[in-house]
Design a protein around this motif. Structure first.
Motif, PDB file in Angstrom:
ATOM      1  N   ILE A  11      25.037 -23.503  90.985  1.00 52.16           N
ATOM      2  CA  ILE A  11      24.499 -22.171  91.211  1.00 52.16           C
ATOM      3  C   ILE A  11      23.025 -22.336  91.553  1.00 52.16           C
ATOM      4  CG2 ILE A  11      24.039 -19.889  90.257  1.00 52.16           C
ATOM      5  CD1 ILE A  11      26.395 -20.285  88.370  1.00 52.16           C
ATOM      6  N   TYR A  54      28.035 -18.408  84.751  1.00 47.00           N
ATOM      7  CA  TYR A  54      28.973 -17.740  85.662  1.00 47.00           C
ATOM      8  C   TYR A  54      30.007 -16.932  84.895  1.00 47.00           C
ATOM      9  CZ  TYR A  54      31.778 -17.672  90.035  1.00 47.00           C
ATOM     10  OH  TYR A  54      32.458 -17.323  91.177  1.00 47.00           O
ATOM     11  N   GLN A 111      34.912 -21.447  88.844  1.00 47.18           N
ATOM     12  CA  GLN A 111      33.610 -22.045  88.527  1.00 47.18           C
ATOM     13  C   GLN A 111      33.035 -22.876  89.671  1.00 47.18           C
ATOM     14  OE1 GLN A 111      32.029 -22.080  85.076  1.00 47.18           O
ATOM     15  NE2 GLN A 111      30.399 -22.518  86.519  1.00 47.18           N
ATOM     16  N   CYS A 142      25.078 -14.632  84.880  1.00 49.32           N
ATOM     17  CA  CYS A 142      25.362 -14.588  86.320  1.00 49.32           C
ATOM     18  C   CYS A 142      26.658 -13.830  86.603  1.00 49.32           C
ATOM     19  CB  CYS A 142      25.430 -15.999  86.886  1.00 49.32           C
ATOM     20  SG  CYS A 142      25.453 -16.070  88.697  1.00 49.32           S
ATOM     21  N   THR A 185      29.280 -12.110  88.653  1.00 53.14           N
ATOM     22  CA  THR A 185      29.519 -12.333  90.074  1.00 53.14           C
ATOM     23  C   THR A 185      30.787 -11.608  90.517  1.00 53.14           C
ATOM     24  OG1 THR A 185      28.459 -14.508  89.929  1.00 53.14           O
ATOM     25  CG2 THR A 185      29.857 -14.097  91.846  1.00 53.14           C
TER      26      THR A 185
END
Length: 285
Positions: A75, A107, A71, A181, A183
């Motif tokens: 962001i 995230y 984490q 998000c 990723t």
């Protein structure tokens, strides 16, 4: 160097690098994890000179792909940063980067589901190049900027356009739902990328190509973005900056197209791997 992590969302993660043969090598004997703390504590330096083939191979069969770093504290995002996307939106080229942020709670892993709330009406997609900060940056020059970057990563900047554009307030409202998000799969260091200003990008929805672009049409490049942001805030190790999207988003189509439950999204960037998500009901998580 490429960093990758495996493990359940709420469980322990196994940090790895990808060796020259594409095998995953467990680096947990060197660092406990890939996270803001270990990134800021000279992650690259601790792995320098280590022969990846001497590290234990990790069998990823059946393992969940986690985000390639734990984490981030922050962001950040850049809006309208592709000239062809600005044209698609009918908006002028910005004179300075348009900055906003996503909640850190967005995230998630590259293949985790996109969550659909019954209050959503205009759920959209955005393939983006992400920057992962490697060391603190405050008031740095463009020439110094790349020294503060750990590497680059693939991001899907999922957006709820009605919340973003039709409800009062800032864009963050339409950008901050959980799992907005995805990723990864990897963070690739800049020295392992031939030209980060010439990377092809693409995104498909239900097997149909929607977005095709190249980082060469970015209005503000990686170094400019990092330097510019450092004028206004301190960038921290592990921070993620999503740098904008090429044309082909649902909001730019005629007629407009929005994601619905059951839709499948696939996306990728040269050298940074691919992602695959399915839209599911929030209640099915």
């Amino acid at each position: 160097m490429q960093f990758i992590r495996f493990g359940d969302r709420d469980g322990a993660k196994t940090p790895c690098v990808v060796d020259a043969d594409g095998k995953y090598r467990n680096i947990s004997s060197i660092v406990s994890d890939i996270n803001p703390e270990t990134i800021g504590d000279d992650l690259i330096g601790k792995l320098a000179g280590v022969d990846a083939s001497s590290l234990p191979e990790f069998d990823a069969t059946g393992k969940r792909l986690a985000p390639p770093s734990a984490q981030p504290k922050n962001i950040w995002c850049v809006g309208l940063n592709f000239s062809d996307h600005a044209a698609e939106a009918g908006l002028p080229i910005p004179d300075e980067p348009i900055l906003f942020n996503k909640s850190s709670g967005t995230y998630c892993g590259p293949n985790d589901p996109i969550l659909y709330s019954p209050k959503m009406t205009k759920l959209d997609w955005e393939v983006e190049l992400g920057i992962v900060i490697g060391k603190k940056a405050l008031n740095i020059t463009k020439e110094e900027a790349l020294d503060h970057v750990l590497g680059l990563v693939l991001v899907n900047d999922v957006s709820e356009r009605a919340w973003q554009l039709e409800r009062s307030g800032q864009w963050v409202k339409g950008k901050s739902f959980p799992n907005f998000c995805p990723t990864g799969p990897v963070i690739r260091t800049l020295d392992d990328i031939e030209d980060h200003n010439n990377l092809n990008m693409w995104l498909d929805v239900n097997g149909k190509r929607c977005q095709t672009g190249n980082t060469g049409t970015m209005i503000f490049d990686v170094a400019t973005i990092v330097s510019y942001m450092s004028e206004f805030c301190q960038l921290e190790p592990g921070d993620l900056i999503s740098t904008g999207t090429p044309p082909g988003v649902g909001a730019g189509m005629d007629p407009q197209q929005w994601l619905k439950v059951g839709d499948k999204i696939e996306l990728g960037i040269d050298g940074l791997g691919t992602q695959a998500q399915t839209v599911i009901n929030l209640s099915d998580l």
